[in-house]
Design a protein around this motif. Structure first.
Motif, short mmCIF file in Angstrom:
data_model
loop_
_atom_site.label_atom_id
_atom_site.label_comp_id
_atom_site.label_asym_id
_atom_site.label_seq_id
_atom_site.Cartn_x
_atom_site.Cartn_y
_atom_site.Cartn_z
N GLN A 62 0.88 -1.19 -0.06
CA GLN A 62 0.10 0.09 0.06
C GLN A 62 0.82 1.30 0.00
O GLN A 62 0.50 2.26 -0.76
N LEU A 63 1.92 0.98 0.66
CA LEU A 63 3.03 2.34 0.96
C LEU A 63 3.45 2.50 -0.61
O LEU A 63 3.51 3.79 -0.99
N LYS B 32 2.53 1.69 -3.61
CA LYS B 32 1.57 2.12 -4.59
C LYS B 32 1.38 3.48 -4.29
O LYS B 32 1.16 4.36 -5.24
N SER B 33 1.30 3.96 -3.01
CA SER B 33 0.95 5.29 -2.86
C SER B 33 2.26 6.23 -3.20
O SER B 33 2.31 7.37 -3.82
N GLN C 135 2.43 6.40 -7.25
CA GLN C 135 1.30 7.45 -7.73
C GLN C 135 1.82 8.57 -7.69
O GLN C 135 1.63 9.64 -8.48
N ALA C 136 2.51 9.25 -6.18
CA ALA C 136 2.98 10.43 -6.17
C ALA C 136 4.22 10.67 -7.21
O ALA C 136 4.09 11.93 -7.74
N GLN D 83 -1.66 14.39 -3.84
CA GLN D 83 -1.03 12.88 -4.04
C GLN D 83 0.12 12.92 -2.97
O GLN D 83 0.07 11.84 -2.55
N VAL E 290 -0.88 12.39 0.78
CA VAL E 290 -1.50 11.12 0.82
C VAL E 290 -0.20 10.14 1.00
O VAL E 290 -0.25 9.31 1.93
N SER E 291 0.50 10.18 0.18
CA SER E 291 1.71 9.39 0.18
C SER E 291 2.53 9.61 1.45
O SER E 291 2.93 8.73 2.15
N ASP F 265 0.83 7.86 4.50
CA ASP F 265 0.77 6.38 4.34
C ASP F 265 2.31 6.22 4.73
O ASP F 265 2.49 5.03 5.44
N SER F 266 3.38 6.84 4.48
CA SER F 266 4.54 6.54 4.94
C SER F 266 4.72 6.62 6.36
O SER F 266 5.13 5.76 6.94
#
Length: 227
Positions: free
Chosen positions: A152-153, A155-156, A159-160, A207, A210-211, A214-215
């Protein structure tokens, strides 16, 4: 958390270790690097968390750089009486700094992926060494859970990372346009593109936020399971 791994090395051995690590990296031997660090008492999990933090910090810096670049580009459009050459230099500098920030993010994310893959491979291999079936199952569940959070991390983060490409392309277009069209008409044409660039930058920054979250969540989760 344990002090960052480069702070754990004694001052007297810094130079020798620095030379050794440089040679290992130049040779592309990540496995040798990790093995050497383990001999110093520094585990892959510690390196991984450090690199996630580095990637998070790089994204923070990239956010600031892109915001600053957009502001300077806005000034170029909003101040028509500035000499055109100076305007081009402003846009060029903004582009180059944004490109450098993007490169830093790429490198940090790749470093996270490198150590994570080594860590999970080692973890998977060592499951077969358990004598206790219950402990093996528990470790396997923890591995799967950590891999899930890591995916998940990553992917985020990716994306960024992808969001930076259209923003850099837009900056580069404007820089080239000014470079080859140093005239008053160029400024008028740029005004129509500013809105699109602003939207891309805003989307990129959202974005990255969000990343970054998540980190931070991954770091907290990883620390809690490691205790």
């Amino acid at each position: 958390m344990t002090k960052r791994y480069h702070e754990q090395v004694s001052v007297s051995s810094v130079w020798r270790l620095g030379v050794l690590f440089s040679l290992l990296w130049l040779a592309g031997c990540s496995s040798m690097y990790y093995a050497t660090m383990e001999k110093l008492g520094i585990e892959k999990r510690d390196i991984m968390v450090d690199r996630v933090e580095d990637a998070r910090d790089a994204q923070h810096e990239a956010q600031d750089t892109f915001r600053s670049s957009l502001e300077r580009f806005q000034q170029v459009v909003d101040v028509p009486d500035t000499p055109l050459k100076a305007k081009y230099e402003q846009v060029r500098e903004a582009y180059e700094q944004s490109e450098a920030a993007a490169d830093e993010v790429h490198e940090r994310i790749d470093a996270v992926q490198d150590v994570a893959e080594a860590l999970f491979d080692e973890w998977q291999d060592e499951l077969s060494r358990y004598d206790s079936a219950s402990l093996r199952r528990s470790s396997e569940r923890q591995l799967k859970n950590t891999e899930h959070h890591y995916q998940q991390l990553m992917k985020s983060m990716r994306q960024a990372e992808d969001r930076m490409t259209p923003v850099l392309s837009a900056f580069e277009d404007q820089m080239l346009f000014l470079k080859h069209n140093l005239n008053a008409q160029a400024i008028g044409a740029l005004e129509g593109e500013l809105g699109h660039i602003r939207q891309d930058v805003d989307q990129l920054i959202r974005q990255m936020e969000v990343s970054i979250k998540d980190s931070e969540a991954f770091i907290q989760q990883f620390r809690s399971t490691a205790q």
